[in-house]
Design an enzyme around this catalytic site. Structure first.
Site, PDB file in Angstrom:
ATOM      1  N   ARG A 130      21.374  29.857   0.159  1.00 38.20           N
ATOM      2  CA  ARG A 130      21.568  29.378   1.534  1.00 38.20           C
ATOM      3  C   ARG A 130      22.567  28.236   1.615  1.00 38.20           C
ATOM      4  NH1 ARG A 130      16.459  28.063   3.469  1.00 38.20           N
ATOM      5  NH2 ARG A 130      16.188  30.287   3.771  1.00 38.20           N
ATOM      6  N   CYS A 141      13.163   8.953  -1.267  1.00 39.46           N
ATOM      7  CA  CYS A 141      14.330   9.824  -1.497  1.00 39.46           C
ATOM      8  C   CYS A 141      15.579   9.185  -0.854  1.00 39.46           C
ATOM      9  CB  CYS A 141      14.072  11.211  -0.906  1.00 39.46           C
ATOM     10  SG  CYS A 141      12.444  11.865  -1.356  1.00 39.46           S
ATOM     11  N   CYS A 197      11.219  27.886   9.689  1.00 42.13           N
ATOM     12  CA  CYS A 197      10.855  26.979   8.601  1.00 42.13           C
ATOM     13  C   CYS A 197      10.336  25.660   9.169  1.00 42.13           C
ATOM     14  CB  CYS A 197      12.077  26.749   7.716  1.00 42.13           C
ATOM     15  SG  CYS A 197      11.719  25.627   6.364  1.00 42.13           S
ATOM     16  N   CYS A 243      17.313  10.460   2.403  1.00 41.52           N
ATOM     17  CA  CYS A 243      16.523  10.974   3.520  1.00 41.52           C
ATOM     18  C   CYS A 243      16.342  10.000   4.694  1.00 41.52           C
ATOM     19  CB  CYS A 243      15.150  11.414   3.025  1.00 41.52           C
ATOM     20  SG  CYS A 243      14.228  12.263   4.335  1.00 41.52           S
TER      21      CYS A 243
HETATM   22  N1  SAM Z   1       8.850  15.965   2.805  1.00 41.88           N
HETATM   23  C1  SAM Z   1       8.983  17.213   2.207  1.00 41.88           C
HETATM   24  C2  SAM Z   1       9.643  17.135   0.851  1.00 41.88           C
HETATM   25  O1  SAM Z   1      10.521  16.318   0.646  1.00 41.88           O
HETATM   26  O2  SAM Z   1       9.270  17.910  -0.015  1.00 41.88           O
HETATM   27  C3  SAM Z   1       9.685  18.235   3.057  1.00 41.88           C
HETATM   28  C4  SAM Z   1      10.852  17.856   3.944  1.00 41.88           C
HETATM   29  S1  SAM Z   1      12.331  17.324   3.121  1.00 41.88           S
HETATM   30  C5  SAM Z   1      13.264  16.621   4.440  1.00 41.88           C
HETATM   31  C6  SAM Z   1      13.131  18.815   2.667  1.00 41.88           C
HETATM   32  C7  SAM Z   1      14.448  18.731   1.929  1.00 41.88           C
HETATM   33  O3  SAM Z   1      15.497  18.408   2.821  1.00 41.88           O
HETATM   34  C8  SAM Z   1      14.599  17.715   0.817  1.00 41.88           C
HETATM   35  O4  SAM Z   1      14.033  18.123  -0.380  1.00 41.88           O
HETATM   36  C9  SAM Z   1      16.107  17.619   0.683  1.00 41.88           C
HETATM   37  O5  SAM Z   1      16.565  18.526  -0.305  1.00 41.88           O
HETATM   38  C10 SAM Z   1      16.623  18.014   2.071  1.00 41.88           C
HETATM   39  N2  SAM Z   1      17.273  16.858   2.731  1.00 41.88           N
HETATM   40  C11 SAM Z   1      16.665  15.785   3.257  1.00 41.88           C
HETATM   41  N3  SAM Z   1      17.565  14.905   3.748  1.00 41.88           N
HETATM   42  C12 SAM Z   1      18.795  15.435   3.512  1.00 41.88           C
HETATM   43  C13 SAM Z   1      20.115  14.983   3.774  1.00 41.88           C
HETATM   44  N4  SAM Z   1      20.376  13.814   4.349  1.00 41.88           N
HETATM   45  N5  SAM Z   1      21.145  15.787   3.411  1.00 41.88           N
HETATM   46  C14 SAM Z   1      20.898  16.983   2.822  1.00 41.88           C
HETATM   47  N6  SAM Z   1      19.664  17.451   2.547  1.00 41.88           N
HETATM   48  C15 SAM Z   1      18.612  16.696   2.881  1.00 41.88           C
HETATM   49  C1  DTB Z   2      16.471  22.370   2.738  1.00 39.97           C
HETATM   50  O1  DTB Z   2      16.845  22.574   1.564  1.00 39.97           O
HETATM   51  N1  DTB Z   2      17.210  21.803   3.669  1.00 39.97           N
HETATM   52  C2  DTB Z   2      16.480  21.673   4.918  1.00 39.97           C
HETATM   53  C3  DTB Z   2      15.143  22.389   4.582  1.00 39.97           C
HETATM   54  N2  DTB Z   2      15.268  22.690   3.199  1.00 39.97           N
HETATM   55  C4  DTB Z   2      13.877  21.798   4.933  1.00 39.97           C
HETATM   56  C5  DTB Z   2      16.389  20.297   5.420  1.00 39.97           C
HETATM   57  C6  DTB Z   2      17.721  19.623   5.620  1.00 39.97           C
HETATM   58  C7  DTB Z   2      17.478  18.284   6.190  1.00 39.97           C
HETATM   59  C8  DTB Z   2      18.744  17.557   6.535  1.00 39.97           C
HETATM   60  C9  DTB Z   2      18.493  16.209   7.062  1.00 39.97           C
HETATM   61  C10 DTB Z   2      17.702  16.168   8.346  1.00 39.97           C
HETATM   62  O2  DTB Z   2      18.027  16.899   9.313  1.00 39.97           O
HETATM   63  O3  DTB Z   2      16.757  15.369   8.432  1.00 39.97           O
HETATM   64 FE1  SF4 Z   3      11.535  12.565   0.617  1.00 42.30          FE
HETATM   65 FE2  SF4 Z   3      12.305  12.744   3.138  1.00 42.30          FE
HETATM   66 FE3  SF4 Z   3      10.659  14.634   2.148  1.00 42.30          FE
HETATM   67 FE4  SF4 Z   3       9.797  12.159   2.605  1.00 42.30          FE
HETATM   68  S1  SF4 Z   3      10.542  13.610   4.133  1.00 42.30           S
HETATM   69  S2  SF4 Z   3       9.457  13.350   0.751  1.00 42.30           S
HETATM   70  S3  SF4 Z   3      11.563  10.880   2.116  1.00 42.30           S
HETATM   71  S4  SF4 Z   3      12.772  14.223   1.514  1.00 42.30           S
END
Ligand code: SAM
Ligand code: DTB
Ligand code: SF4
Length: 350
Positions: A264, A61, A101, A64
């Site tokens: 949200r 992603c 969460c 991320c």
């Molecule tokens: N690994 C799992 C997944 O991706 O389904 C759960 C954790 S993941 C960090 C949850 C969500 O956080 C992602 O789907 C994304 O929408 C959001 N997210 C992650 N990094 C982000 C960023 N840098 N800015 C905004 N949203 C972010």
């Molecule tokens: C969502 O939509 N945003 C949250 C939660 N679901 C899990 C995560 C945001 C993560 C932002 C980047 C970080 O802190 O790693």
């Molecule tokens: Fe994608 Fe980050 Fe979730 Fe891994 S933790 S699946 S890289 S959003």
């Protein structure tokens, strides 16, 4: 129009784009009218995040910081002990959150991890918090296991439109995501699904994301709209800022299309002014992540949020199933009274 007549699952892209094209004031007025049909406009639901397993994720992603493919300097951490998670959950209660969460940097949970995460759900719930998890893709059995443990919500985001998705993630498909959401529904849990704005997508992609979410067989109860947090080392670190009004438009359109969902205002609040956040509430956002950390990046300080709530006359939404409801009510009321007092002395030169 009656409350249920507001809900439609047959939005066309053109209809969604027509909402985006409304004059800003008309769009906000429309969104506020829909909002007030279904919610108290001065109540906001507050959730606190906890990263139960951090970093070293195999997925790619592009936004991320937790992907193992990018060098973001993040330290990986193993799955947390249940007791450590409970300590964070107690701190979340003390600061006024009603939902906890728990997020893990997994593609999907391994079978050996399921008993631990199920225990976390049971024990966090026993403290009186609503529970939410985001652990990546779930098969039907895993979804049922979490539902049996009592998990209230599962978060799994669609992130963007089907057309733009391939620019952001290649290691799992849009259909994989829809399948997980269907498994969560079949297991009887509430769905939390949203996306991220500011990843270089166009308005048609923001419209496409909302169209997908609103047209699900049952709309998600919770819709997180994240503003990209640009993290050094990720492919999107230098992405151009999204026009804040475009972000607000998206919140308003989400509110109109998903009238009964909590929308949200999620990641990215730290970079937003108080005025922008208040516009988001006016557009129909009625939930936030509360607490100084998201998963790995920072969120506004709780004091800043409390002051903002007090200055806007917003109250945290109570969760009626708290183990000791009276104690929590009293705590929230005294916090609010203290903040209202602070707001009275708010120093505009700050
Ligand atoms: N690994 C799992 C997944 O991706 O389904 C759960 C954790 S993941 C960090 C949850 C969500 O956080 C992602 O789907 C994304 O929408 C959001 N997210 C992650 N990094 C982000 C960023 N840098 N800015 C905004 N949203 C972010
Ligand atoms: C969502 O939509 N945003 C949250 C939660 N679901 C899990 C995560 C945001 C993560 C932002 C980047 C970080 O802190 O790693
Ligand atoms: Fe994608 Fe980050 Fe979730 Fe891994 S933790 S699946 S890289 S959003």
């Amino acid at each position: 129009m009656t409350a249920t007549a507001d809900i439609r699952n047959d939005w066309t892209r053109e209809q969604v784009l027509n909402l985006f094209a409304l004059p800003f004031n008309d769009l906000l007025f429309h969104a506020q009218q829909v909002h007030r049909r279904h919610f108290d406009a001065n109540k906001v639901q507050v959730s606190t995040l906890c990263s139960i397993k951090t970093g070293a994720c195999p997925e790619d992603c592009a936004y991320c910081p937790q992907s193992a493919r990018y060098d973001t300097g993040l330290e990986r951490e193993k799955l947390m002990q249940v007791e450590a998670v409970l300590e964070e959950a107690r701190a979340a209660i003390a600061s006024g959150a009603t939902r906890f969460c728990m997020g893990a940097a997994w593609r999907s949970p391994k079978q050996k991890d399921m008993p631990y995460v199920a225990r976390m759900v049971r024990e966090v719930k026993a403290l009186g918090l609503e529970t939410c998890m985001t652990l990546g893709m779930l098969n039907q059995d895993q979804a049922s296991e979490l539902a049996e443990a009592g998990l209230d919500y599962y978060n799994h985001n669609l992130d963007t439109s089907p057309e733009y998705y391939g620019e952001i993630i290649t290691t799992r498909s849009y259909q994989n995501r829809l399948d997980t959401l269907a498994n969560v529904r079949t297991a009887g849990m509430k769905v939390c699904a949203g996306g991220i704005l500011g990843m270089g997508e166009g308005e048609k992609d923001r419209a496409g994301l909302l169209q997908q979410l609103a047209n699900l067989p049952q709309q998600p109860e919770s819709v997180p709209i994240n503003m990209l947090v640009k993290v050094a080392g990720t492919p999107l670190e230098n992405e151009r800022d999204l026009d804040p009004f475009e972000f607000i438009r998206c919140i308003a359109v989400a509110r109109i299309m998903m009238p009964k969902s909590h929308v949200r205002l999620s990641a990215g609040r730290e970079a937003m002014s108080d005025e922008m956040q208040s516009l988001a509430f006016l557009a129909g956002a009625n939930s936030i992540f509360y607490g100084e950390k998201l998963l790995t990046t920072t969120n506004p300080e709780t004091n800043r949020d409390r002051q903002l709530f007090a200055r806007l006359g917003i109250e945290p939404e109570a969760y009626q199933q708290y183990a000791d409801e009276t104690a929590v009510e009293t705590e929230l009321q005294s916090q609010l009274a203290a903040q209202q007092n602070d707001a009275f002395f708010y120093d505009a030169s700050r």
